[in-house]
Design a protein around this motif. Structure first.
Motif, short mmCIF file in Angstrom:
data_model
loop_
_atom_site.label_atom_id
_atom_site.label_comp_id
_atom_site.label_asym_id
_atom_site.label_seq_id
_atom_site.Cartn_x
_atom_site.Cartn_y
_atom_site.Cartn_z
N PHE A 281 14.81 8.86 3.92
CA PHE A 281 13.65 9.09 3.08
C PHE A 281 13.31 10.59 3.05
O PHE A 281 13.58 11.31 4.02
CB PHE A 281 12.41 8.37 3.63
CG PHE A 281 12.37 6.89 3.38
CD1 PHE A 281 11.82 6.38 2.21
CD2 PHE A 281 12.87 5.99 4.32
CE1 PHE A 281 11.76 5.01 1.99
CE2 PHE A 281 12.81 4.63 4.10
CZ PHE A 281 12.26 4.13 2.93
N PRO A 282 12.69 11.06 1.97
CA PRO A 282 12.19 12.44 1.97
C PRO A 282 11.02 12.57 2.94
O PRO A 282 10.34 11.58 3.25
CB PRO A 282 11.75 12.66 0.52
CG PRO A 282 11.48 11.28 -0.01
CD PRO A 282 12.46 10.38 0.68
N GLU A 283 10.79 13.77 3.44
CA GLU A 283 9.73 13.97 4.43
C GLU A 283 8.35 13.62 3.91
O GLU A 283 7.45 13.29 4.70
CB GLU A 283 9.74 15.43 4.92
CG GLU A 283 10.93 15.79 5.79
CD GLU A 283 10.83 17.19 6.37
OE1 GLU A 283 9.75 17.81 6.25
OE2 GLU A 283 11.82 17.67 6.95
N ASN A 284 8.14 13.68 2.60
CA ASN A 284 6.81 13.44 2.05
C ASN A 284 6.56 11.98 1.67
O ASN A 284 5.53 11.67 1.07
CB ASN A 284 6.55 14.34 0.84
CG ASN A 284 7.51 14.07 -0.31
OD1 ASN A 284 8.47 13.31 -0.17
ND2 ASN A 284 7.26 14.69 -1.45
N TRP A 285 7.48 11.08 2.00
CA TRP A 285 7.26 9.67 1.68
C TRP A 285 6.19 9.10 2.59
O TRP A 285 6.20 9.33 3.80
CB TRP A 285 8.56 8.88 1.84
CG TRP A 285 8.55 7.57 1.12
CD1 TRP A 285 8.33 6.33 1.64
CD2 TRP A 285 8.79 7.35 -0.28
NE1 TRP A 285 8.41 5.36 0.67
CE2 TRP A 285 8.69 5.97 -0.53
CE3 TRP A 285 9.08 8.22 -1.34
CZ2 TRP A 285 8.87 5.41 -1.78
CZ3 TRP A 285 9.26 7.66 -2.60
CH2 TRP A 285 9.15 6.29 -2.82
N ALA B 219 0.83 -1.20 0.00
CA ALA B 219 0.00 0.00 0.00
C ALA B 219 0.87 1.25 0.00
O ALA B 219 0.57 2.24 -0.69
CB ALA B 219 -0.93 0.00 1.21
N SER B 220 1.97 1.21 0.75
CA SER B 220 2.90 2.35 0.77
C SER B 220 3.56 2.53 -0.58
O SER B 220 3.69 3.66 -1.08
CB SER B 220 3.97 2.14 1.85
OG SER B 220 3.39 2.08 3.14
N LEU B 221 3.99 1.43 -1.19
CA LEU B 221 4.60 1.52 -2.52
C LEU B 221 3.64 2.15 -3.53
O LEU B 221 4.02 3.01 -4.32
CB LEU B 221 5.02 0.13 -2.99
CG LEU B 221 6.19 -0.53 -2.26
CD1 LEU B 221 6.32 -1.99 -2.68
CD2 LEU B 221 7.50 0.21 -2.56
N ARG B 222 2.39 1.72 -3.49
CA ARG B 222 1.41 2.28 -4.43
C ARG B 222 1.15 3.75 -4.15
O ARG B 222 1.00 4.55 -5.09
CB ARG B 222 0.11 1.47 -4.34
CG ARG B 222 0.25 0.03 -4.79
CD ARG B 222 -1.11 -0.67 -4.85
NE ARG B 222 -0.95 -2.08 -5.18
CZ ARG B 222 -1.04 -3.07 -4.30
NH1 ARG B 222 -1.30 -2.81 -3.01
NH2 ARG B 222 -0.90 -4.32 -4.68
N ALA B 223 1.09 4.11 -2.88
CA ALA B 223 0.81 5.50 -2.53
C ALA B 223 1.92 6.44 -2.99
O ALA B 223 1.67 7.61 -3.29
CB ALA B 223 0.63 5.63 -1.01
N ASN B 224 3.14 5.92 -3.08
CA ASN B 224 4.28 6.74 -3.47
C ASN B 224 4.65 6.64 -4.94
O ASN B 224 5.08 7.63 -5.54
CB ASN B 224 5.50 6.37 -2.61
CG ASN B 224 5.35 6.78 -1.16
OD1 ASN B 224 5.41 7.95 -0.82
ND2 ASN B 224 5.16 5.79 -0.29
#
Length: 340
Positions: A284-288, A42-47
Motif C-alpha cells: 500500500f502507499p504510505e498515505n492509505w 470506513a477505510s474504503l470511504r476515507a480513501n
C-alpha cells in the motif's frame, strides 16, 4: 495512478481495498466495492468514496452482506473480482472447505452467473491449493465452464511481484474462450526490496538514532503478515514461528506500536511495526488510511491482498480483453485448469 479506465469492475469482499487498488492501477474503474465490515468500509470511504474526490476515482462503497447482493445489478460489468473469506481453507483453521458456513465461493459464483462479466478474478489463501481440496476446485471450474468461462488457478508469491513479503496467494482467473487464448499470468519480477529498505523512512520518522543499524539487520523480505479473524487473533505478527522470523529482522512481533521509535528509543530493544508499516509491507502507499482501533486496523492490513500483485494480474486481464476487442489473432493457450 490511473486517471482513466478502459474497463469496469465490481469488487466483492473488498476489505480495505488492496485488490481494488491494484486493479484501479491496472486501469479498471470500480462500479462498487462491497464489504460487510464497518471499519473496512470506513477505510474504503476515507480513501476512495468521499466528497471532493474526482468521479472517475470514486469507488461506490456498499456496506452489506454478500448474501444480499444480486449480481444482475451489475449486468454488463467487465470484471467481477474479490477476496472471498479464507477461513474454510486456511491452515490456521479447521479447513472445512465447502462444509464451512463462511465459504462464500458459491455466492460469488452466483453473482458471476447473474452479472455475466467478461472476466472473473478471485483470490484466496494457499491452503485452497492443497490436494484435499482438488474436488472443490474442480467443482468451481465445472461451474464456470457451465457458464461459458475457461478458468485457471495459480499459486503466486507476492515477493515475485515487487512486494517485500513472501505472502503466497491462490488466484482464480476466468475468461471467455476467446479472451483466455490471450491471457498469460504476469511474469515474475522478484524484488530486492528488504524490510529495512521499505520501512527505513517510517522507522526514522521520530529521529530514532539506531535506525541505520536496524536497517542492516532487516535485510530480507518479511514473513507473511497475518491479521486474524473477528473471533481470533489480535494486533500482533502471528504465531511463535512467525515471531521468531521477525526477531531475526530486528522486529518485536508481540504487538503493534502506535508510533515509530522515538529519538531516545533504547538501543537494546527491538522496535515494533505500526499499522502504517504493515501496510507498506503489503504494497500500500504510505498515505492509505485504515480506520478503527488498532485491532480492527491491523486486521484490515494483515488480511489484504497486496496491490502490486492485483495490478500485475489485472494488467494481464486487461490485455486479454483488449486483444479480443481489437480483433487480434488468437494464440494457442492450453493450460486451462492448472493449479500452479
Amino acid at each position: 495512478m490511473t486517471r482513466s479506465a478502459q474497463f469496469t469492475s465490481v469488487e466483492l469482499c473488498a476489505g480495505a481495498g488492496g485488490q481494488a487498488l491494484g486493479l484501479e492501477q491496472a486501469g479498471f474503474r470500480h462500479l462498487a466495492a462491497i464489504e460487510n465490515d464497518k471499519w473496512a468500509c470506513a477505510s474504503l470511504r476515507a480513501n476512495r468514496d468521499y466528497s471532493g474526490l474526482a468521479e472517475e476515482l470514486r469507488w461506490p462503497v456498499q456496506e452489506r452482506d454478500l448474501h444480499d447482493v444480486d449480481g444482475s445489478d451489475f449486468d454488463g460489468v467487465d470484471l467481477v473480482a474479490g477476496g472471498v473469506p479464507c477461513p474454510p481453507f486456511s491452515v490456521a483453521g479447521r479447513q472445512l472447505g465447502a462444509e464451512d458456513e463462511r465459504d462464500l465461493f458459491p455466492k460469488a459464483l452466483e453473482i458471476v452467473e447473474r452479472a455475466r462479466p467478461r472476466a472473473v478474478m478471485l483470490e484466496n489463501v494457499r491452503g485452497l491449493s492443497q490436494p484435499r481440496f482438488a474436488n472443490y476446485r474442480a467443482q468451481v471450474i465445472q461451474h464456470l465452464e457451465s457458464m461459458g468461462y475457461q478458468s485457471e488457478w495459480k499459486l503466486l508469491n507476492s515477493s515475485d511481484y515487487g512486494v517485500p513479503q513472501l505472502r503466497p496467494r491462490f488466484v482464480l482467473v476466468a475468461l471467455g474462450e476467446q479472451e483466455m487464448r490471450h491471457f498469460e499470468w504476469p511474469s515474475q519480477v522478484p524484488t530486492d526490496l528488504t524490510v529495512g529498505d521499505a520501512l527505513y523512512s517510517l522507522m526514522a520518522a521520530n529521529g530514532w538514532a539506531g535506525v541505520d543499524e536496524w536497517k542492516k539487520q532487516a535485510n530480507k523480505i518479511a514473513p507473511t503478515l497475518v491479521g486474524g479473524s473477528k473471533k481470533h487473533g489480535g494486533p500482533d505478527l502471528g504465531p511463535t514461528r512467525s515471531k521468531q522470523a521477525w526477531a531475526k529482522l530486528g522486529v518485536k512481533a508481540s504487538s503493534i506500536a502506535e508510533d515509530a521509535p522515538s529519538q531516545d528509543f533504547p538501543g537494546d530493544e527491538m522496535p515494533r511495526l505500526t499499522v502504517q508499516m504493515g501496510a507498506v509491507l503489503q504494497g500500500f502507499p504510505e498515505n492509505w488510511k485504515f480506520l478503527g482501533g488498532k485491532t480492527a486496523a491491523w486486521r484490515q492490513v494483515g488480511n489484504a491482498f497486496p496491490p502490486p500483485v492485483a495490478r500485475a494480474i489485472g494488467q494481464q486481464i486487461s490485455k486479454a480483453l483488449m486483444a479480443v476487442d481489437s480483433g487480434q489473432r488468437t494464440p494457442i493457450h492450453s493450460s486451462v485448469g492448472q493449479i500452479a
